[in-house]
Design a protein around this motif. Structure first.
Motif, PDB file in Angstrom:
ATOM      1  N   GLY A  95     -70.147 -35.039   0.027  1.00 47.39           N
ATOM      2  CA  GLY A  95     -70.506 -35.942  -0.876  1.00 47.39           C
ATOM      3  C   GLY A  95     -69.324 -36.666  -1.609  1.00 47.39           C
ATOM      4  N   LEU A  96     -68.311 -35.922  -1.759  1.00 50.89           N
ATOM      5  CA  LEU A  96     -67.019 -36.583  -2.356  1.00 50.89           C
ATOM      6  C   LEU A  96     -66.467 -37.679  -1.436  1.00 50.89           C
ATOM      7  CD1 LEU A  96     -65.094 -33.211  -3.368  1.00 50.89           C
ATOM      8  CD2 LEU A  96     -66.527 -34.594  -4.873  1.00 50.89           C
ATOM      9  N   GLU A 152     -73.215 -24.201  -7.351  1.00 45.34           N
ATOM     10  CA  GLU A 152     -74.366 -24.891  -7.684  1.00 45.34           C
ATOM     11  C   GLU A 152     -73.919 -25.744  -8.727  1.00 45.34           C
ATOM     12  OE1 GLU A 152     -79.082 -24.027  -8.351  1.00 45.34           O
ATOM     13  OE2 GLU A 152     -77.563 -22.417  -8.252  1.00 45.34           O
ATOM     14  N   ALA A 153     -73.378 -25.277  -9.921  1.00 47.58           N
ATOM     15  CA  ALA A 153     -72.893 -26.102 -11.005  1.00 47.58           C
ATOM     16  C   ALA A 153     -72.149 -27.406 -10.705  1.00 47.58           C
ATOM     17  CB  ALA A 153     -72.209 -25.073 -11.941  1.00 47.58           C
ATOM     18  N   ASN A 154     -71.205 -27.156  -9.725  1.00 46.56           N
ATOM     19  CA  ASN A 154     -70.553 -28.341  -9.442  1.00 46.56           C
ATOM     20  C   ASN A 154     -71.342 -29.604  -8.642  1.00 46.56           C
ATOM     21  OD1 ASN A 154     -68.238 -27.435 -10.322  1.00 46.56           O
ATOM     22  ND2 ASN A 154     -67.566 -26.184  -8.373  1.00 46.56           N
ATOM     23  N   LEU A 206     -74.268 -34.517  -8.733  1.00 42.42           N
ATOM     24  CA  LEU A 206     -75.471 -35.131  -8.393  1.00 42.42           C
ATOM     25  C   LEU A 206     -75.943 -36.200  -9.786  1.00 42.42           C
ATOM     26  CD1 LEU A 206     -78.069 -35.508  -6.560  1.00 42.42           C
ATOM     27  CD2 LEU A 206     -79.032 -33.427  -7.793  1.00 42.42           C
ATOM     28  N   GLU A 207     -75.759 -35.541 -10.816  1.00 42.89           N
ATOM     29  CA  GLU A 207     -76.103 -36.102 -12.135  1.00 42.89           C
ATOM     30  C   GLU A 207     -75.307 -37.387 -12.318  1.00 42.89           C
ATOM     31  OE1 GLU A 207     -76.575 -35.237 -16.884  1.00 42.89           O
ATOM     32  OE2 GLU A 207     -75.939 -33.735 -15.550  1.00 42.89           O
ATOM     33  N   ARG A 208     -74.028 -37.304 -11.945  1.00 39.46           N
ATOM     34  CA  ARG A 208     -73.017 -38.360 -11.779  1.00 39.46           C
ATOM     35  C   ARG A 208     -73.548 -39.587 -10.957  1.00 39.46           C
ATOM     36  NH1 ARG A 208     -67.161 -37.756  -9.775  1.00 39.46           N
ATOM     37  NH2 ARG A 208     -68.611 -37.616  -7.977  1.00 39.46           N
ATOM     38  N   ASN A 257     -76.328 -44.828  -9.794  1.00 44.78           N
ATOM     39  CA  ASN A 257     -77.215 -45.605  -8.709  1.00 44.78           C
ATOM     40  C   ASN A 257     -78.221 -46.391  -9.553  1.00 44.78           C
ATOM     41  OD1 ASN A 257     -78.158 -46.229  -6.393  1.00 44.78           O
ATOM     42  ND2 ASN A 257     -79.562 -44.925  -6.659  1.00 44.78           N
ATOM     43  N   ASP A 258     -78.595 -45.488 -10.601  1.00 46.09           N
ATOM     44  CA  ASP A 258     -79.626 -46.195 -11.619  1.00 46.09           C
ATOM     45  C   ASP A 258     -79.081 -47.530 -12.319  1.00 46.09           C
ATOM     46  OD1 ASP A 258     -81.418 -44.504 -10.436  1.00 46.09           O
ATOM     47  OD2 ASP A 258     -81.189 -43.065 -12.372  1.00 46.09           O
TER      48      ASP A 258
END
Length: 867
Positions: free
Chosen positions: A273-274, A318-320, A325-327, A332-333
Motif C-alpha cells: 500500500g505504501l 492493525e493500527a498502522n 486506510l483512513e488517509r 480519494n473522496d
C-alpha cells in the motif's frame, strides 16, 4: 517447543519456534556388531576393526547422555553418527533374521508426545530419529542468535535453512523406511517432516524480512519478502490442519502458525500500500488495506493460546494499517474519486523467496568415511562391476562415434583433395607418400647423376679383367715359346709333351673368358647407351626437392569479379574450423577416459541405502554433458563438411582444378616411369658389377694354376737339360775309348759329369709328363645361362649366336678341383712345389676389385634387360 523474544524494526514479531530433540533408550552396538564380524569374516578382522567399533559405541553413548551441552558440538555429533549409521547399514544387516544382527532393538520417543515411543529391530528408525534431532538442533541454534543485529539475523536465517534441509532429507530419505509396519511415531513421518521444513523456511525468510526492514529496502521489496513469509506459514498451517498432525500438535502451535501467516499477509498488504500511495493508485491501496484488516480480524478470533508478543505485533500493525486506510479514503473522496475494487477482484500479491532448504547430501555424505572400510559385501562388489560395465559401454559407444566422425572427415577431405589443392596454390604441395619414398630412395642411392660413376667402375672392372686375362695368356705363351726353342735345340732327345697339349684346358677356359668379356663389353655398351638416351627423361629425379618439378596451381589469367582471395579465404577458414572440431573430439575422448579413471563409486555404494539403480542413474548422469558435447561436435562437423563441399566446388571451378589434376597425374606417371627406368638400369649395372667381380675371381684362379704349371715346367726343363747333357757326356767318353767321337751337343762341363755307373737311367721309359685324367666339366667349360636369365624372362634385345657362351658366367670358381695340375711332372719326381700341402678351394687371395660391391643387390631381374 520454545520461544525467545527479541525486538524488531517491524514490531514485536520476533517470536519463533524451536524443536526439542527426541529421547532414546540405551543400546549396545559393540557386542552384536563384533560378533557378526567374527562369525562372517574372521576374528582377526574383528580385532582390526576394534577402533571403529569403539568409536561407534562412544558416539551412541554421547547421543543418549547429551554429554556436551554445546549446540554446535551436538550438531557435529549427530552428523558424524548419521554418517557412521550409513556405513553400518551397508555392512551389517540388522533385522530379526537369525542370519543377521538380530540382537539390536532401537527405541525412540516422540518429540511432541513423549509418552509415545517406537521400537524396531532395524536401522531405519535410528537414522530417521537422528535426522529429526539434527533438524531440531539446527532450529535451536537459529533461535539462539541475537536477532537485534544484522549478523545475528543472518546467522539465524542460515541455521533455520539448515534445519529445513535436515527435515527435507528426513522426509525424502528416511521417513518412509522408518514408517514401514506402522510402528514409527508421528514426528518422523513424512507429513510432519514436510510441515517442519516449511516452518523452518518461514522463520528463515522472516529473518530476511527483518534485515530488509533494518537496512531500509523499498516498500515493494519488503512486500514481496513478507508475502513469501506468509506463504511458508500458510503451507505449514495447511499441514497442521490435516491428519495425522491435526490431533498430534498442541493448539498453541496451530494458533502460532495461523497468526504468523495472517500477520505477514497483512504486512505485505501494508508495504505494498505504501508503494501504491507513492504511485497515486489510491483505489487499489484502499482495497489492499481493507483486505489486510479483514485477515487480521479473522485471525484474532482463533488466537486462543497464542503468544502475547504476536498479538501485540498484530495490534500495532492493525493500527498502522487503519491510519493509512483512513488517509487514503479521505484523499480519494476529496481528490481522486476512484472506484475502489473489491478485495476478491485483486490479483495475488507478488512474492519472492530468499531462502531454500540446505542440501544435506554433502553434509551427510559418508563416502569419504574410513570406518569399516575393509568390510566389502559381495553385493557391493557385484554392483560395482555392473556399474563399471555401464560406464565402459558409454565410453566405447562415444569413442566409436568420435572415431567414425574423424574417419568421415578424412574420407570426405580426400575425396575433395583438401587441403592438398590449397597447399598446391601456395606452393606447399607434396608427392603421395609412397611415391615420395621411392624418389627419396633413388636420390639416396645417387640418382641418375650418380650412374656415370657406377658406369666408370664397370669400365674399370672390365679393364682389370682384361689385363688379368692378357697376363695369363702371355705367361702360357712365354712358356710355350721356351719349350719350342729347347725342342728345336735338342730334337728327339727332348721327350717331354708339348706345352700346347698340356695347356689345352687352360687355353680353352681363357678363350671362354675372353668371349665372355667381349659379350659383357657389348652389354656394357648397351647400358651406357640406355643411360645416355634416358638421361633427360630421368633427370626429373635429380630435382631437389622433387616437388619443384611438379606443376603448380595458378590463379586464373582473367577474373571477372576478382573474388579469388575471398573464395580461398573462406575455404581456409572452414578447414581451420574443421581442424578445431577434430582437436575438440580428441579432448572429449581424453575427458571421457579421465572421468572413468577417477570414477570410483564403491564408497557411495557402501553408504547408499537406496536402490542401486537410482544410484547408477545418478552417477551415469555425470557423463551426459560430455556425450551431449560429442553429439554437438559431430553435428557441427556435418554442417561444416557440407559448407566445405560447396566452397570447394566453387574453388575448383574458378581455378580450373581438373586441368591441374590432369597435369599433376601426368607428372606423377612420368616420375614413376623414370623411377622404373632408373631401377632397371641400376639393376643391370649391379648385375654387371657382380659379374665382373665373379669373373675376376675365376681368372685369378686360372692365372694361379698357370703360374703353378709354368713353375713345374721350368723345373722339368732344368732336369731334362741335365739329363741330356749327361747322356751327351757319356757318349763322348765311349767314343774316345773306341776312337770315334761324334756329337751334335756341346760338351758338358765337369760339374755336370756323373760316374759311369749311372749312365743307365733306372726309371721306367714313360713320357716325362702325363696329363691328368679329364676332370669333371669345369664351371666355365660350357655355356650357362647369364645372371637373372630365368626361363620366364624375355630374350635380350641384342643377338647372341646360340652356340656362343653368355657374356657373364656365374661365379662357381670355388667348385672347381683345385689340384687340376697337381700331378707330378713325371713318375718318381718330387719337386719342392708339390711337397707343399694341397691348396684348398678359395684359398687364393682375392685380387683387386673383389671387395663386396657397395651397391645394393638388384631387386629382381638380371643384368640383361631391355634398354
Amino acid at each position: 517447543m520454545a520461544a525467545t523474544p527479541s525486538s524488531s524494526a517491524a514490531g514485536a514479531t520476533n517470536i519463533m519456534l524451536a524443536i526439542f530433540e527426541k529421547k532414546t533408550n540405551s543400546v549396545d552396538l559393540y557386542r552384536p556388531l563384533r560378533n557378526y564380524i567374527a562369525f562372517n569374516y574372521s576374528e582377526r578382522e574383528a580385532q582390526n576393526l576394534e577402533d571403529d567399533l569403539q568409536t561407534l559405541k562412544q558416539q551412541r553413548a554421547d547421543i543418549e547422555r547429551h554429554s556436551d551441552p554445546s549446540l554446535p558440538s551436538r550438531r557435529d555429533l549427530l552428523q558424524s553418527y548419521f554418517r557412521a549409521l550409513c556405513l553400518v547399514e551397508t555392512r551389517f544387516p540388522i533385522s530379526p533374521d537369525p542370519a543377521h544382527v538380530n540382537a539390536l532393538t532401537f527405541v525412540w520417543f516422540d518429540a511432541f508426545k513423549p509418552k509415545q515411543k517406537s521400537s524396531q529391530q532395524n536401522i531405519h528408525l535410528e537414522k530417521a530419529s537422528v535426522l529429526f534431532n539434527l533438524g531440531a538442533v539446527y532450529s535451536q541454534i537459529g533461535l539462539s542468535y541475537d536477532r537485534n543485529t544484522v549478523d545475528g539475523r543472518r546467522q539465524a536465517s542460515h541455521a533455520f535453512i539448515a534445519a529445513a534441509g535436515a527435515f527435507a532429507y528426513l522426509r525424502d530419505n528416511a521417513s518412509m523406511k522408518a514408517s514401514i509396519g506402522g510402528s514409527a511415531t508421528v514426528d518422523i513421518s513424512g507429513e510432519c517432516a514436510g510441515m517442519l521444513e516449511k516452518l523452518m523456511l518461514a522463520q528463515a525468510q522472516e529473518c530476511v524480512f527483518e534485515n530488509s526492514i533494518a537496512k531500509g529496502s523499498t516498500p515493494g521489496v519488503c512486500s514481496k519478502i513478507s508475502r513469501q513469509v506468509g506463504l511458508y506459514y500458510e503451507e505449514a498451517l495447511a499441514a497442521l490442519n490435516v491428519a495425522p498432525l491435526n490431533t498430534h500438535f498442541d493448539k498453541s502451535w496451530i494458533a502460532h502458525v495461523q497468526l504468523k501467516s495472517a500477520l505477514f499477509y497483512a504486512e505485505a498488504c501494508f508495504r505494498y500500500g505504501l508503494e501504491l500511495h507513492e504511485k497515486e493508485e489510491i483505489a487499489e491501496e484502499i482495497a489492499r488495506l481493507r483486505s489486510a484488516i479483514n485477515v487480521l480480524t479473522e485471525a484474532k478470533r482463533n488466537s486462543k493460546g497464542a503468544a502475547a508478543q504476536i498479538l501485540d505485533a498484530i495490534g500495532k500493525l492493525e493500527a498502522n494499517i487503519n491510519r493509512n486506510l483512513e488517509r487514503a479514503v479521505k484523499e480519494n473522496d476529496r481528490v481522486y474519486l476512484m472506484r475502489v475494487p473489491s478485495p476478491s477482484s485483486l490479483p495475488p500479491l507478488a512474492a519472492f523467496s530468499m531462502v531454500k532448504p540446505m542440501a544435506m547430501s554433502e553434509v551427510l555424505d559418508a563416502s569419504k568415511e574410513k570406518m569399516f572400510a575393509s568390510l566389502v559385501p559381495d553385493s557391493s562388489t557385484k554392483a560395482l562391476s555392473r556399474y563399471t560395465e555401464m560406464v565402459d559401454d558409454i565410453i566405447r559407444m562415444q569413442a566409436e562415434k568420435l572415431q567414425q566422425a574423424s574417419e568421415l572427415t578424412r574420407v570426405r577431405l580426400k575425396e575433395m583433395e583438401l587441403p592438398d589443392s590449397i597447399l598446391a596454390l601456395e606452393g606447399n604441395f607434396t608427392l603421395p607418400t609412397s611415391l615420395k619414398e621411392d624418389v627419396e630412395a633413388v636420390q639416396i642411392s645417387g640418382g641418375p647423376a650418380g650412374l656415370e660413376a657406377e658406369l666408370q667402375q664397370l669400365r674399370d672392372l672390365r679393364r682389370v679383367n682384361q689385363e688379368l686375362l692378357v697376363q695369363t695368356e702371355e705367361l702360357l705363351q712365354k712358356e710355350a715359346r721356351e719349350d719350342s726353342q729347347f725342342r728345336s735345340q735338342f730334337g728327339t732327345k727332348w721327350t717331354r709333351p708339348q706345352s700346347s697339349t698340356l695347356t689345352k684346358n687352360l687355353q680353352d677356359r681363357l678363350n671362354r673368358f675372353a668371349g665372355n668379356l667381349k659379350q659383357a663389353a657389348e652389354s656394357d655398351g648397351r647400358i651406357e647407351r640406355s643411360v645416355r638416351e634416358n638421361s633427360a627423361f630421368m633427370s626429373i629425379l635429380d630435382a631437389r626437392p622433387i616437388e619443384s618439378a611438379l606443376p603448380t596451381l595458378a590463379r586464373p589469367i582473367m577474373s571477372l569479379d576478382q573474388n579469388e582471395d575471398a573464395i580461398v579465404g573462406s575455404l581456409k577458414q572452414s578447414l581451420r574450423q574443421l581442424e578445431t572440431l577434430g582437436a575438440q573430439r580428441a579432448g572429449l575422448e581424453d575427458m571421457l577416459k579421465e572421468m572413468k579413471r577417477k570414477d570410483d563409486i564403491l564408497p557411495k555404494l557402501m553408504t547408499s541405502t537406496g536402490s542401486h539403480e537410482d544410484l547408477f542413474k545418478k552417477e551415469i548422469a555425470k557423463y551426459d554433458h560430455i556425450c551431449e558435447e560429442i553429439a554437438q561436435n559431430i553435428e557441427a562437423q556435418e554442417q561444416l563438411l557440407m559448407q566445405i563441399q560447396a566452397q570447394n566446388d566453387e574453388f575448383s571451378a574458378l581455378f580450373n582444378l581438373e586441368d591441374y589434376k590432369a597435369s599433376r597425374e601426368k607428372c606423377y606417371k612420368q616420375i614413376e616411369a623414370a623411377i622404373a627406368k632408373f631401377r632397371e638400369i641400376k639393376d643391370n649395372i649391379n648385375e654387371g658389377l657382380k659379374f665382373y667381380v665373379t669373373l675376376q675371381d675365376a681368372i685369378t684362379n686360372v692365372k694361379q694354376q698357370s703360374n703353378d704349371f709354368v713353375m713345374t715346367r721350368n723345373i722339368q726343363c732344368r732336369e731334362m737339360i741335365e739329363d741330356v747333357q749327361r747322356q751327351v757326356a757319356g757318349l763322348s767318353f765311349q767314343d774316345k775309348s773306341s776312337g770315334a767321337f761324334s756329337s751334335s751337343y756341346p760338351p758338358v762341363g765337369s760339374q755336370n759329369q756323373r760316374p759311369s755307373t749311372q749312365q743307365t737311367d733306372p726309371r721306367p721309359q714313360t713320357p716325362y709328363y702325363q696329363p691328368p685324367e679329364q676332370p669333371p666339366v669345369s664351371s666355365y667349360g660350357q655355356p650357362l645361362p647369364s645372371y637373372g636369365s630365368a626361363a620366364h624372362q624375355p630374350p635380350p634385345p641384342y643377338h647372341i649366336p646360340p652356340t656362343s657362351a653368355p657374356p657373364y658366367q656365374p661365379h662357381q670358381v670355388h667348385q672347381q678341383a683345385p689340384a687340376e695340375y697337381g700331378q707330378p711332372a713325371y713318375p718318381g719326381w718330387r719337386g719342392p712345389y708339390y711337397n707343399a700341402p694341397a691348396q684348398q678351394p678359395g684359398s687364393v687371395p682375392r685380387p683387386p676389385y673383389t671387395v663386396p660391391s657397395p651397391y645394393p643387390p638388384p631387386h629382381q631381374g638380371g643384368y640383361y634387360k631391355q634398354q
